[in-house]
Design a protein around this motif. Structure first.
Motif, PDB file in Angstrom:
ATOM      1  N   SER A   2     -20.929  -7.498  34.608  1.00 43.18           N
ATOM      2  CA  SER A   2     -19.868  -8.226  33.925  1.00 43.18           C
ATOM      3  C   SER A   2     -18.528  -7.791  34.477  1.00 43.18           C
ATOM      4  O   SER A   2     -18.439  -6.988  35.393  1.00 43.18           O
ATOM      5  CB  SER A   2     -19.951  -7.953  32.419  1.00 43.18           C
ATOM      6  OG  SER A   2     -19.601  -6.605  32.168  1.00 43.18           O
ATOM      7  N   ASP A   3     -17.435  -8.313  33.854  1.00 48.07           N
ATOM      8  CA  ASP A   3     -16.113  -7.934  34.328  1.00 48.07           C
ATOM      9  C   ASP A   3     -15.603  -6.651  33.667  1.00 48.07           C
ATOM     10  O   ASP A   3     -14.433  -6.325  33.739  1.00 48.07           O
ATOM     11  CB  ASP A   3     -15.117  -9.076  34.097  1.00 48.07           C
ATOM     12  CG  ASP A   3     -14.943  -9.400  32.607  1.00 48.07           C
ATOM     13  OD1 ASP A   3     -15.666  -8.811  31.792  1.00 48.07           O
ATOM     14  OD2 ASP A   3     -14.076 -10.233  32.295  1.00 48.07           O
ATOM     15  N   HIS A  27     -24.152 -10.341  43.206  1.00 47.63           N
ATOM     16  CA  HIS A  27     -22.906 -10.091  42.473  1.00 47.63           C
ATOM     17  C   HIS A  27     -21.712 -10.571  43.288  1.00 47.63           C
ATOM     18  O   HIS A  27     -20.838 -11.274  42.780  1.00 47.63           O
ATOM     19  CB  HIS A  27     -22.771  -8.602  42.172  1.00 47.63           C
ATOM     20  CG  HIS A  27     -21.426  -8.215  41.640  1.00 47.63           C
ATOM     21  ND1 HIS A  27     -21.023  -8.514  40.359  1.00 47.63           N
ATOM     22  CD2 HIS A  27     -20.380  -7.581  42.232  1.00 47.63           C
ATOM     23  CE1 HIS A  27     -19.787  -8.080  40.181  1.00 47.63           C
ATOM     24  NE2 HIS A  27     -19.379  -7.505  41.298  1.00 47.63           N
ATOM     25  N   TRP A  28     -21.670 -10.188  44.560  1.00 51.87           N
ATOM     26  CA  TRP A  28     -20.564 -10.619  45.421  1.00 51.87           C
ATOM     27  C   TRP A  28     -20.537 -12.145  45.545  1.00 51.87           C
ATOM     28  O   TRP A  28     -19.473 -12.760  45.564  1.00 51.87           O
ATOM     29  CB  TRP A  28     -20.702  -9.975  46.794  1.00 51.87           C
ATOM     30  CG  TRP A  28     -20.368  -8.513  46.839  1.00 51.87           C
ATOM     31  CD1 TRP A  28     -19.301  -7.898  46.245  1.00 51.87           C
ATOM     32  CD2 TRP A  28     -21.095  -7.486  47.520  1.00 51.87           C
ATOM     33  NE1 TRP A  28     -19.324  -6.559  46.517  1.00 51.87           N
ATOM     34  CE2 TRP A  28     -20.402  -6.259  47.306  1.00 51.87           C
ATOM     35  CE3 TRP A  28     -22.251  -7.457  48.303  1.00 51.87           C
ATOM     36  CZ2 TRP A  28     -20.826  -5.057  47.833  1.00 51.87           C
ATOM     37  CZ3 TRP A  28     -22.673  -6.264  48.834  1.00 51.87           C
ATOM     38  CH2 TRP A  28     -21.976  -5.062  48.597  1.00 51.87           C
ATOM     39  N   LEU A  31     -19.001 -13.908  42.638  1.00 52.37           N
ATOM     40  CA  LEU A  31     -17.544 -13.808  42.625  1.00 52.37           C
ATOM     41  C   LEU A  31     -16.887 -14.700  43.677  1.00 52.37           C
ATOM     42  O   LEU A  31     -15.670 -14.876  43.659  1.00 52.37           O
ATOM     43  CB  LEU A  31     -17.121 -12.355  42.899  1.00 52.37           C
ATOM     44  CG  LEU A  31     -17.557 -11.288  41.889  1.00 52.37           C
ATOM     45  CD1 LEU A  31     -17.055  -9.918  42.335  1.00 52.37           C
ATOM     46  CD2 LEU A  31     -17.027 -11.617  40.496  1.00 52.37           C
ATOM     47  N   THR A  33     -16.794 -13.897  46.781  1.00 51.66           N
ATOM     48  CA  THR A  33     -16.126 -12.944  47.671  1.00 51.66           C
ATOM     49  C   THR A  33     -16.220 -13.357  49.132  1.00 51.66           C
ATOM     50  O   THR A  33     -15.302 -13.112  49.913  1.00 51.66           O
ATOM     51  CB  THR A  33     -16.746 -11.539  47.493  1.00 51.66           C
ATOM     52  OG1 THR A  33     -16.740 -11.198  46.098  1.00 51.66           O
ATOM     53  CG2 THR A  33     -15.969 -10.494  48.265  1.00 51.66           C
ATOM     54  N   HIS A 720     -14.002   1.334  42.768  1.00 50.73           N
ATOM     55  CA  HIS A 720     -13.755   0.927  41.387  1.00 50.73           C
ATOM     56  C   HIS A 720     -13.411   2.109  40.487  1.00 50.73           C
ATOM     57  O   HIS A 720     -12.982   1.913  39.343  1.00 50.73           O
ATOM     58  CB  HIS A 720     -14.972   0.174  40.827  1.00 50.73           C
ATOM     59  CG  HIS A 720     -15.009  -1.264  41.243  1.00 50.73           C
ATOM     60  ND1 HIS A 720     -15.520  -1.668  42.445  1.00 50.73           N
ATOM     61  CD2 HIS A 720     -14.555  -2.387  40.623  1.00 50.73           C
ATOM     62  CE1 HIS A 720     -15.412  -2.982  42.550  1.00 50.73           C
ATOM     63  NE2 HIS A 720     -14.820  -3.447  41.466  1.00 50.73           N
ATOM     64  N   PRO A 726     -11.672  -3.911  37.233  1.00 47.31           N
ATOM     65  CA  PRO A 726     -12.822  -4.639  36.685  1.00 47.31           C
ATOM     66  C   PRO A 726     -13.835  -4.955  37.777  1.00 47.31           C
ATOM     67  O   PRO A 726     -13.504  -5.003  38.967  1.00 47.31           O
ATOM     68  CB  PRO A 726     -12.197  -5.924  36.131  1.00 47.31           C
ATOM     69  CG  PRO A 726     -10.976  -6.139  36.968  1.00 47.31           C
ATOM     70  CD  PRO A 726     -10.454  -4.751  37.274  1.00 47.31           C
ATOM     71  N   THR A 728     -15.037  -7.646  38.504  1.00 46.52           N
ATOM     72  CA  THR A 728     -14.767  -8.944  39.137  1.00 46.52           C
ATOM     73  C   THR A 728     -13.934  -8.786  40.402  1.00 46.52           C
ATOM     74  O   THR A 728     -13.733  -9.753  41.129  1.00 46.52           O
ATOM     75  CB  THR A 728     -14.022  -9.871  38.151  1.00 46.52           C
ATOM     76  OG1 THR A 728     -12.913  -9.165  37.608  1.00 46.52           O
ATOM     77  CG2 THR A 728     -14.947 -10.321  37.042  1.00 46.52           C
ATOM     78  N   GLN A 729     -13.442  -7.582  40.661  1.00 43.80           N
ATOM     79  CA  GLN A 729     -12.746  -7.305  41.919  1.00 43.80           C
ATOM     80  C   GLN A 729     -13.707  -6.621  42.879  1.00 43.80           C
ATOM     81  O   GLN A 729     -14.717  -6.055  42.469  1.00 43.80           O
ATOM     82  CB  GLN A 729     -11.523  -6.419  41.672  1.00 43.80           C
ATOM     83  CG  GLN A 729     -10.441  -7.058  40.837  1.00 43.80           C
ATOM     84  CD  GLN A 729      -9.250  -6.128  40.645  1.00 43.80           C
ATOM     85  OE1 GLN A 729      -9.144  -5.076  41.275  1.00 43.80           O
ATOM     86  NE2 GLN A 729      -8.345  -6.516  39.752  1.00 43.80           N
ATOM     87  N   SER A 730     -13.377  -6.657  44.162  1.00 44.02           N
ATOM     88  CA  SER A 730     -14.232  -6.014  45.163  1.00 44.02           C
ATOM     89  C   SER A 730     -13.376  -5.420  46.263  1.00 44.02           C
ATOM     90  O   SER A 730     -12.360  -5.998  46.667  1.00 44.02           O
ATOM     91  CB  SER A 730     -15.217  -7.009  45.766  1.00 44.02           C
ATOM     92  OG  SER A 730     -15.928  -6.409  46.845  1.00 44.02           O
TER      93      SER A 730
END
Length: 901
Positions: A2-3, A27-28, A31, A33, A720, A726, A728-730
């Motif tokens: 999740s975020d 996951h990526w 998003l 990404t 992270h 969060p 939701t960022q990478s």
């Protein structure tokens, strides 16, 4: 995931399975990404960068070759994405005509069914069902490797869009006179029952028998002309005996008729320059249906063509061998020739023989009507763009291989006698006329009749693959155009194995130049060949090919990715053993533990994540002042980044990982983090402590970003925890660090390092136990240097596990091990650290042993018998041994003197 925010610190122990499960490709992908958009190229002016995935076969599963190839591609694409480019990696799979049809037919045979029982339509339904069920396995496995494709664009070579491009390309080439149908000798696979291109034939050494056979003259049966052949079974299809016109031995026989043994036919003796006077007897049997060179000779002399070996590799003759396997027939014919008196002799003969790449059986030269592409007109421009540097090869020596093949190129046989693949868009009328069109209706319109039958053959799988740079970007034919093509064509970097330089690389260049008027890519990176630790190629038959998925389970994806790039220098073969992944696993653990140490220091000097985030977001190391350790790590960090980006520009991927590895493990962990402990333990001000910790985090984060293209999972996990980010960022979307415009130079800490290293060396040399602190005296060579030493005493004390002080005068302390570092004198006081008596006894014994060895070498070299007659390199090695031994002896005697003064 999740975020929700990731914890501010890390778990105590690094668990690669948990980390990789958390940051899987799914996951990526969710998003977005890895998505690339032409709108960001055309609308925002972002520089495009695209990579083309060599499409793996749908029948394939993950191999170490895939791991190396796709990890390299992923490094290129992630690096480009992080340097601000609109990075597009185009994925897809290949329908693999022969391989896939073989797999499905094998499956059907288990149920007692053949494809002919089903018919073409129902058989293809089975193939599509198999593809839907099993064809995506390789892509799932590649996702586990963490590769960052834009998976929305995944293309299958049999998809509608790709198929449309193949058909339109065929039609265009045909109408331009570059595709034709003709009867020629082609490579035939008796197992797959299809034609093969020259590139699908693997030459292997094979031991056969060279059989010498006597052919009696028709008008004088007592006279013979003897030939040598490795294929006596084709004697039954002989149409002439050829000799070289310059060969005096046979000049009087040219024009005579001889009798073919067993067959009894009368055939002429002809003269042709093709015959090699030096091979065998100088006389050559001509069998045009079973040898391409003989076929050319037959054409020049207007000779008939007779075939005695069928498509299944069995005899079709009328002389008693019909139905026999060609190799069984060979043995029987040799015996029959002997019985008839026509066998002169048999010799063992080692030569290279063509094998089917897929079926691994000896290829049969076979006279057949097939479809061909004229390659010479296409090859000229494709050769020119490589010669002119519009396409660059890495390493460049592959240009010579490419050039040789292009300058000697042969027409490409593109038809295959299969059902799975792109069916040739040609229809035949009642009168045999050929109509090439994109559909049956169009062919009927052109022919003016609906009495048409489509060609049964399909196109070579490579005919779709050579269009790959175009079709992956939505190209469907010579007139098609779209925003993706305008944004991302030509692609930038192709990563591929050198074994398909002809199959694929050269043909893609030809297709790009012909259909688009431009090269398909700018750079080609040829991967290393992976071998086992004995230097053998990896293969299932040898059982020496590790399963990458099991390696990943044991060591982790990041460890495997790191290791395989670390051990793969550009242009060199790779010796791989699963145990080598210890290197990658240990490095991942080192990164994890170092990060935890830094984060623990952060917890001590900041009041929580928000406090640190506020401070760190405004932190600029170029505007701050640091102690000598801080200045040094910044200088070292910037030097690492310079080497890192330079290695990317030069396609030295092996150097990329080594550069970051050596900096992080050596400079950052072994030196700077240890120095940081000193800085923070000395009671520095809270302001300086916060600056020092922020600098440690800054360098850590930059190192994680530099490592991310190689080790995507662990770097995203730790990133992270740098700030409260969060999920939701990478890190994959973050900005790659670059060297500072004017990096700070720091030499003082470099001197500290050298001094500490020498202290450790002297303590080890004299057997000082590791935990004991030694008194150390230092005397600087100059006042400025002395100031550097004085400023670094606290670091020397902690890192060298000693109590250092500066000497006021040059008096050497008693019982001190001495050395000189960059002109500065260094003394380690040994009193109270070791037993002088025991150490003296040990040194005396060692001195005696080395003295005896020196005496032996001196005696050997003084012996004129040895010195004057032994090979020069042997004598040189003995002299080197003596020099080393004498130097060692002097050192031991000096050490003894230290303990005796």
């Amino acid at each position: 995931m999740s975020d929700q925010q990731v914890p501010f610190n890390l778990e105590k122990t690094y668990n690669h399975s948990e980390v990789e499960d958390r940051w899987r490709s799914a996951h990526w992908e969710a998003l977005g990404t890895f998505h690339a958009e032409h709108s960001r190229v055309h609308g925002e002016g972002r520089k495009p960068y695209s990579v083309l995935m060599p499409p793996p076969n749908v029948t394939g599963s993950l191999t170490l070759g895939h791991v190396l190839n796709h990890t390299l591609q992923d490094i290129f694409i992630r690096y480009s994405r992080m340097t601000g480019k609109e990075a597009l990696w185009l994925p897809g799979t290949d329908h693999a005509g022969i391989a896939t049809q073989t797999v499905v037919e094998r499956k059907l045979r288990k149920d007692g069914i053949s494809r002919h029982d089903l018919g073409r339509k129902d058989f293809l339904t089975h193939v599509w069902q198999w593809r839907e069920e099993y064809g995506g396995l390789i892509l799932k496995q590649l996702r586990r490797l963490g590769i960052s494709c834009d998976w929305r664009r995944n293309l299958f070579t049999m998809d509608e869009r790709a198929s449309e491009a193949v058909i339109n390309a065929f039609i265009a080439l045909y109408r331009d006179g570059l595709i034709y149908r003709g009867k020629r000798i082609i490579n035939w696979c008796p197992v797959s029952q299809t034609a093969l291109s020259d590139e699908e034939v693997i030459m292997k050494p094979r031991r056969d028998q060279l059989v010498y056979v006597r052919y009696a003259l028709a008008k004088d049966p007592a006279r013979f002309i003897t030939i040598a052949t490795v294929r006596p079974e084709t004697i039954l299809a002989d149409v002439a005996i050829a000799v070289n016109p310059q060969d005096e031995r046979f000049r009087d026989l040219v024009g005579e008729m001889v009798v073919v043994p067993i067959a009894g036919r009368h055939i002429p003796v002809i003269a042709d320059d093709y015959v090699d006077i030096e091979f065998g007897t100088g006389a050559l049997k001509i069998t045009p249906a079973h040898d391409p060179n003989d076929y050319a000779v037959a054409g020049r002399h207007n000779l008939p063509v007779i075939s005695v070996v069928g498509k299944d590799g069995r005899m079709t003759d009328e002389y008693g061998y019909m139905g026999m396997d060609r190799f069984d027939a060979r043995k029987k014919i040799i015996a029959d020739l002997d019985e008839l008196g026509n066998l002169d002799r048999v010799e063992d003969y080692e030569h290279n023989v063509g094998y089917s790449e897929r079926a691994d059986v000896v290829v049969e030269p076979y006279l057949s009507e097939q479809w061909f592409v004229k390659m010479q007109p296409l090859a000229e421009k494709a050769l020119q763009v490589v010669n002119d540097g519009e396409i660059r090869f890495h390493p460049p020596h592959w240009i010579n291989t490419y050039r040789h093949w292009m300058e000697n190129i042969q027409d490409w046989c593109i038809s295959r006698q299969l059902w799975w693949g792109h069916r040739i868009p040609a229809w035949y009328g009642p009168d045999g006329q050929v109509w090439v069109a994109d559909s049956y209706d169009e062919a009927c319109r052109l022919a003016g009749t609906d009495k048409l039958v489509q060609d049964e053959d399909v196109l070579d799988t490579w005919f779709s693959s050579w269009l790959w740079p175009l079709t992956t970007l939505g190209w469907t034919g010579p007139k098609s155009d779209n925003e993706d093509l305008r944004a991302f064509y030509p692609t930038d970097t192709l990563v591929t194995g050198p074994d398909i330089i002809f199959f694929w690389v050269a043909r893609m260049i030809m297709a790009g130049m012909y259909f688009k008027g431009d090269v398909p890519f700018r750079d080609v990176y040829f991967t290393s060949i992976i071998r086992d630790m004995k230097g053998r190629k990896l293969s299932k038959s040898l059982g020496n090919s590790p399963d990458p998925l099991k390696v990943i389970d044991t060591y982790g994806t990041d460890a495997l990715r790191f290791t395989i790039i670390y051990i793969a220098p550009l242009g060199q073969d790779v010796l791989f053993g699963e145990e080598k992944c210890e290197l990658g696993r240990n490095f991942a653990t080192k990164i994890w533990n170092a990060s935890r140490l830094v984060f623990m220091q952060r917890e001590k000097h900041f009041e929580g994540p928000e406090d640190f985030a506020r401070y760190y977001e405004g932190f600029d190391p170029s505007l701050e002042s640091f102690d000598m350790a801080g200045r040094w790590i910044l200088s070292s960090y910037n030097a690492m980044l310079e080497r890192y980006h330079a290695a990317f520009a030069q396609f030295r991927m092996n150097d990329i990982v080594k550069t970051v590895y050596e900096f992080f493990w050596g400079d950052y962990c072994d030196w700077y983090l240890e120095a940081l402990k000193v800085t923070l333990a000395e009671g520095c001000s809270p302001v300086d402590a916060r600056k020092a910790v922020a600098l440690a985090v800054h360098v850590l984060e930059g190192s994680l970003k530099a490592l991310h293209p190689v080790m995507p999972f662990i770097t995203d996990e730790i990133w992270h925890s740098v700030l409260p980010r969060p999920a939701t960022q990478s890190i994959a979307s973050s900005e790659m660090p670059v060297p500072a415009a004017a990096p700070v130079a720091e030499e003082g800490f470099g001197l500290v390092q050298k001094v500490v290293t020498e202290i450790r060396s002297l303590k080890a040399l004299f057997g000082v136990p590791p935990g004991l602190r030694a008194e150390v005296r230092l005397k600087g060579a100059r006042s400025a240097a002395g100031a550097s030493l004085e400023g670094g005493l606290s670091f020397i004390a902690a890192l060298g596990q000693c109590t250092p002080s500066l000497l006021e005068d040059g008096t050497r302390p008693p019982h001190a091990a001495a050395s000189v570092v960059d002109g500065h004198e260094l003394f380690v006081l040994l009193e109270g650290l070791i037993s002088f008596e025991k150490e003296r006894s040990r040194l005396q014994k060692e001195i005696q042993n080395v003295s005896n060895y020196v005496a032996q070498l001196q005696k050997k070299l003084s012996n004129s018998g040895f010195a004057d007659h032994a090979p020069e390199d042997v004598v040189m090695k003995e002299r080197e041994k003596l020099a080393d031994a004498e130097a060692n002896l002097l050192k031991l005697e000096d050490n003894l003197a230290v303990l005796s003064d």
